[in-house]
Write an enzyme that holds these catalytic residues in place. Structure first.
Site, PDB file in Angstrom:
ATOM      1  N   LYS A  22       0.918  -1.224  -0.195  1.00 45.03           N
ATOM      2  CA  LYS A  22       0.084   0.078  -0.064  1.00 45.03           C
ATOM      3  C   LYS A  22       0.738   1.257   0.081  1.00 45.03           C
ATOM      4  O   LYS A  22       0.566   2.174  -0.730  1.00 45.03           O
ATOM      5  CB  LYS A  22      -0.971  -0.013   1.397  1.00 45.03           C
ATOM      6  CG  LYS A  22      -1.633   1.240   1.545  1.00 45.03           C
ATOM      7  CD  LYS A  22      -2.533   1.220   2.700  1.00 45.03           C
ATOM      8  CE  LYS A  22      -1.922   1.634   4.101  1.00 45.03           C
ATOM      9  NZ  LYS A  22      -1.561   2.962   4.173  1.00 45.03           N
ATOM     10  N   ASN A  23       1.734   1.231   0.904  1.00 46.49           N
ATOM     11  CA  ASN A  23       2.566   2.642   0.986  1.00 46.49           C
ATOM     12  C   ASN A  23       3.620   2.789   0.162  1.00 46.49           C
ATOM     13  O   ASN A  23       4.296   3.934  -0.051  1.00 46.49           O
ATOM     14  CB  ASN A  23       3.289   2.422   2.561  1.00 46.49           C
ATOM     15  CG  ASN A  23       2.215   2.549   3.466  1.00 46.49           C
ATOM     16  OD1 ASN A  23       0.996   2.878   3.252  1.00 46.49           O
ATOM     17  ND2 ASN A  23       2.708   2.514   4.659  1.00 46.49           N
ATOM     18  N   CYS A 116      -6.474   7.708   8.823  1.00 43.46           N
ATOM     19  CA  CYS A 116      -6.387   6.975  10.046  1.00 43.46           C
ATOM     20  C   CYS A 116      -6.152   8.406  11.100  1.00 43.46           C
ATOM     21  O   CYS A 116      -4.837   8.883  10.747  1.00 43.46           O
ATOM     22  CB  CYS A 116      -5.456   5.871  10.247  1.00 43.46           C
ATOM     23  SG  CYS A 116      -5.997   4.279   9.372  1.00 43.46           S
ATOM     24  N   ARG A 121      -0.692  14.454  13.012  1.00 44.46           N
ATOM     25  CA  ARG A 121      -0.288  14.288  11.501  1.00 44.46           C
ATOM     26  C   ARG A 121      -0.078  15.465  10.800  1.00 44.46           C
ATOM     27  O   ARG A 121      -0.759  15.609   9.716  1.00 44.46           O
ATOM     28  CB  ARG A 121      -1.240  13.217  11.001  1.00 44.46           C
ATOM     29  CG  ARG A 121      -1.432  12.056  11.764  1.00 44.46           C
ATOM     30  CD  ARG A 121      -1.980  10.841  11.026  1.00 44.46           C
ATOM     31  NE  ARG A 121      -0.756  10.060  10.060  1.00 44.46           N
ATOM     32  CZ  ARG A 121      -1.311   9.037   9.156  1.00 44.46           C
ATOM     33  NH1 ARG A 121      -2.425   8.823   9.358  1.00 44.46           N
ATOM     34  NH2 ARG A 121      -0.418   8.456   8.234  1.00 44.46           N
ATOM     35  N   ASP A 305       4.176   0.715  11.990  1.00 45.38           N
ATOM     36  CA  ASP A 305       2.939   0.055  11.534  1.00 45.38           C
ATOM     37  C   ASP A 305       2.783  -1.304  11.850  1.00 45.38           C
ATOM     38  O   ASP A 305       1.923  -2.131  11.509  1.00 45.38           O
ATOM     39  CB  ASP A 305       2.888   0.073   9.783  1.00 45.38           C
ATOM     40  CG  ASP A 305       2.948   1.567   9.394  1.00 45.38           C
ATOM     41  OD1 ASP A 305       2.381   2.409  10.132  1.00 45.38           O
ATOM     42  OD2 ASP A 305       3.056   1.891   8.174  1.00 45.38           O
ATOM     43  N   ARG A 399      -8.741  -0.886   3.992  1.00 44.77           N
ATOM     44  CA  ARG A 399      -7.805   0.236   3.509  1.00 44.77           C
ATOM     45  C   ARG A 399      -6.601  -0.273   3.166  1.00 44.77           C
ATOM     46  O   ARG A 399      -5.968   0.167   2.265  1.00 44.77           O
ATOM     47  CB  ARG A 399      -7.618   1.312   4.548  1.00 44.77           C
ATOM     48  CG  ARG A 399      -8.803   2.167   4.829  1.00 44.77           C
ATOM     49  CD  ARG A 399      -8.538   3.242   5.704  1.00 44.77           C
ATOM     50  NE  ARG A 399      -7.873   4.227   4.947  1.00 44.77           N
ATOM     51  CZ  ARG A 399      -7.344   5.473   5.124  1.00 44.77           C
ATOM     52  NH1 ARG A 399      -7.740   5.910   6.312  1.00 44.77           N
ATOM     53  NH2 ARG A 399      -6.494   5.954   4.487  1.00 44.77           N
TER      54      ARG A 399
HETATM   55  N1  EPU Z   1       5.037  15.035  10.651  1.00 48.76           N
HETATM   56  C1  EPU Z   1       5.300  16.199  10.975  1.00 48.76           C
HETATM   57  N2  EPU Z   1       5.052  17.058   9.949  1.00 48.76           N
HETATM   58  C2  EPU Z   1       4.984  16.866   8.650  1.00 48.76           C
HETATM   59  C3  EPU Z   1       5.161  15.336   8.225  1.00 48.76           C
HETATM   60  C4  EPU Z   1       5.093  14.483   9.297  1.00 48.76           C
HETATM   61  O1  EPU Z   1       5.268  16.575  11.930  1.00 48.76           O
HETATM   62  O2  EPU Z   1       4.959  17.531   7.620  1.00 48.76           O
HETATM   63  C5  EPU Z   1       5.044  13.858  11.682  1.00 48.76           C
HETATM   64  C6  EPU Z   1       3.785  13.022  11.665  1.00 48.76           C
HETATM   65  O3  EPU Z   1       2.723  13.978  12.509  1.00 48.76           O
HETATM   66  C7  EPU Z   1       4.011  11.940  12.549  1.00 48.76           C
HETATM   67  C8  EPU Z   1       5.544  11.507  11.893  1.00 48.76           C
HETATM   68  O4  EPU Z   1       6.002  12.880  11.513  1.00 48.76           O
HETATM   69  O5  EPU Z   1       4.128  12.026  13.643  1.00 48.76           O
HETATM   70  C9  EPU Z   1       5.829  10.524  11.020  1.00 48.76           C
HETATM   71  O6  EPU Z   1       5.055  11.067   9.608  1.00 48.76           O
HETATM   72  P1  EPU Z   1       5.331  10.600   8.143  1.00 48.76           P
HETATM   73  O7  EPU Z   1       5.297  11.945   7.533  1.00 48.76           O
HETATM   74  O8  EPU Z   1       6.611   9.672   8.281  1.00 48.76           O
HETATM   75  O9  EPU Z   1       4.279   9.605   7.856  1.00 48.76           O
HETATM   76  P2  EPU Z   1       3.223   9.430   6.692  1.00 48.76           P
HETATM   77  O10 EPU Z   1       3.881   9.654   5.539  1.00 48.76           O
HETATM   78  O11 EPU Z   1       1.939  10.511   7.035  1.00 48.76           O
HETATM   79  C10 EPU Z   1       3.751   6.999   6.133  1.00 48.76           C
HETATM   80  C11 EPU Z   1       3.011   5.876   6.034  1.00 48.76           C
HETATM   81  C12 EPU Z   1       2.361   5.349   7.424  1.00 48.76           C
HETATM   82  C13 EPU Z   1       3.466   4.748   8.201  1.00 48.76           C
HETATM   83  C14 EPU Z   1       4.302   6.263   8.253  1.00 48.76           C
HETATM   84  C15 EPU Z   1       5.641   6.039   9.141  1.00 48.76           C
HETATM   85  C16 EPU Z   1       1.776   6.084   3.698  1.00 48.76           C
HETATM   86  C17 EPU Z   1       0.848   6.055   2.896  1.00 48.76           C
HETATM   87  N3  EPU Z   1       1.811   6.146   4.960  1.00 48.76           N
HETATM   88  O12 EPU Z   1       2.640   8.036   6.581  1.00 48.76           O
HETATM   89  O13 EPU Z   1       1.630   4.120   7.195  1.00 48.76           O
HETATM   90  O14 EPU Z   1       2.982   4.745   9.639  1.00 48.76           O
HETATM   91  O15 EPU Z   1       4.850   6.696   7.049  1.00 48.76           O
HETATM   92  O16 EPU Z   1       6.119   5.046   8.646  1.00 48.76           O
HETATM   93  O17 EPU Z   1       3.030   5.794   3.409  1.00 48.76           O
HETATM   94  C18 EPU Z   1      -0.071   2.587   7.771  1.00 48.76           C
HETATM   95  O18 EPU Z   1      -0.019   2.161   6.534  1.00 48.76           O
HETATM   96  O19 EPU Z   1      -1.038   2.123   8.472  1.00 48.76           O
HETATM   97  C19 EPU Z   1       0.283   4.132   8.097  1.00 48.76           C
HETATM   98  C20 EPU Z   1      -0.001   4.856   8.804  1.00 48.76           C
END
Ligand code: EPU
Length: 425
Positions: A22-23, A116, A121, A305, A399
């Site tokens: 997915k990711n 989620c 976030r 995750d 999802r």
């Molecule tokens: N964060 C910030 N500011 C930003 C971006 C992120 O403060 O501009 C914080 C977030 O609030 C969070 C942390 O940094 O506390 C990590 O966020 P990140 O941006 O790394 O995660 P993401 O891109 O939103 C992806 C995956 C998530 C996975 C995380 C961490 C996808 C679509 N989603 O999310 O997957 O947990 O990286 O590895 O790639 C899941 O699959 O269940 C899932 C939540």
């Protein structure tokens, strides 16, 4: 509303082929907009989030064909920079259309993303990085109005190694003028998969998968085809399910090197694991051992995750475990649900640490998923528990898990997906 009905205490045994990640899929399905041409994506999971991406792509003018697990997207007809609000609000990764549409049309209007609820976030790093590349971004109500006369390469140091920000900036930089350097970039394997896809369409990217990524902007891109990497979190979820049920499993189509942060912990819990490059076999012990300390970290650390699934497993293990979540500030609600099944998990006041006293028995009851991985963890607890468990809000699990009911049934579980109307509740 949908729910899973599970009769527990069954042992999982057999073989499974793991589907595409997915990711990795979601960023790639935003990046397809860049090449004004055809992208053929193999091993694409048929999960709810893929269908949300397709909704967005079709709404902005892409032609999409999805046959089996092969998705063909022709992005030559993209005619609008308005991302439909409904779709954008359904998932967090819709934010990746920001970088993709700024690269493609020099503008995009997009609602702040949903997804989620795992805490705040924030998306500040996406916004500040794109601004450094020359984009103008205004927040107007719950919408982001973005434009750039021409994106230009820049040196951007992320204050945290955000997966999504790294992806958004990488996508935006592909057609920007000049070189972009992303420092403190995320190193998750899905970043490398996105880079491979972009390189396939003619992008110049170096260092993806390391902490520093260099992208040299190119003027023209071409059509491409790509095979999505296997889903390491789906693989990990089936491994934990097997470990909890005293089962044994062979997973095919995995990249075992990506699974080391997960398998090393399962070995510590008493599982026997053997691997080849693309297959993994797990044999569970009669009872899992506790893990004194488990802390989620950015890759190559233990993945957030998998936190919920491990909390479920450790709730049944022999001894006391401490698990700390460091990536998200609100990924804990599954613990309260597992406690409703007889678990003994104390969540710290800051909601980051779980003090788990393993219980030999859990008992089936009705529990509620609050997010994708938390929902998966409740299914695992249900497979272990005595009696019947109902896991509400199956939509979260859909999802990210393709055919989870069929797969678990094939492995010997007693699980059904039910549609419930308000009348039934
Ligand atoms: N964060 C910030 N500011 C930003 C971006 C992120 O403060 O501009 C914080 C977030 O609030 C969070 C942390 O940094 O506390 C990590 O966020 P990140 O941006 O790394 O995660 P993401 O891109 O939103 C992806 C995956 C998530 C996975 C995380 C961490 C996808 C679509 N989603 O999310 O997957 O947990 O990286 O590895 O790639 C899941 O699959 O269940 C899932 C939540």
């Amino acid at each position: 509303m949908k729910q899973y009905r599970i009769r527990g205490e069954t042992r999982l045994t057999g073989e499974l082929c793991v589907g595409g990640a997915k990711n990795a899929t979601l960023p790639i399905l935003a990046a397809v907009c860049l090449n004004e041409s055809e992208s053929i994506i193999h091993n694409c999971p048929r999960i709810a989030d893929t269908f949300v991406s397709i909704e967005i792509l079709e709404a902005i003018g892409c032609r999409v064909k999805f046959v089996g697990n092969t998705l063909t997207v022709d992005s030559s007809g993209v005619f609008t920079h308005e991302i439909p609000d409904d779709s954008a609000k359904k998932m967090r990764s819709s934010i990746l259309f920001m970088g993709a549409m700024l690269g493609r049309m020099q503008k995009v209007n997009i609602a702040l993303p949903g997804g989620c609820r795992l805490g705040e976030r924030a998306i500040d790093l996406h916004i500040s990085g794109l601004r450094t590349m020359g984009a103008t971004i205004h927040e107007c109500g719950d919408k982001l109005i973005c434009s750039a006369r021409k994106l230009r390469g820049a040196k951007i140091r992320l204050s945290m190694a955000s997966v999504g920000a790294t992806e958004n900036l990488m996508i935006a930089a592909v057609k920007a003028k000049g070189e972009t350097i992303i420092e403190n970039a995320a190193r998750e394997p899905e970043i490398l998969d996105l880079a491979r896809f972009l390189i396939g369409m003619g992008a110049e990217i170096y260092g993806a998968g390391t902490g520093t990524i260099l992208i040299k902007g190119v003027k023209k891109l071409k059509s491409t085809s790509h095979y999505i990497m296997p889903d390491r979190i789906v693989a990990g979820t089936y491994l934990v399910a097997t470990a909890m049920t005293e089962g044994n499993i062979k997973l095919k189509n995995v990249r075992t090197s990506d699974l080391i942060p997960i398998t090393s912990r399962l070995i510590g819990m008493g599982c026997k694991i053997s691997t080849t490059e693309n297959e993994i076999t797990l044999v569970a012990p009669p009872r899992l051992l506790a893990l004194p300390r488990l802390i989620t970290k950015i890759h190559p650390g233990f993945p957030t995750d998998m936190q919920a699934q491990f909390v479920a497993a450790l709730a049944t293990a022999n001894g006391r475990s401490l698990v700390t979540e460091t990536i998200f500030d609100s990924r804990y609600l599954h613990a309260e649900e597992i406690n409703r099944m007889g678990g003994d998990i104390v969540v710290s006041p800051d909601k980051q640490t779980f003090d788990i006293q393993g219980k030999e028995q859990l008992f089936g009851t009705t529990v509620t998923s609050h997010d994708l991985r938390g929902g998966a963890a409740l299914i695992l607890a249900g497979l272990y528990a005595e009696g019947e468990t109902i896991v509400r809000n199956a939509e979260y699990v859909e999802r990210g898990y393709e055919n989870i009911v069929d797969n678990l049934t094939r492995l010997g579980a007693d699980i059904r997906l039910e549609v419930v109307t308000l009348k039934d509740m």
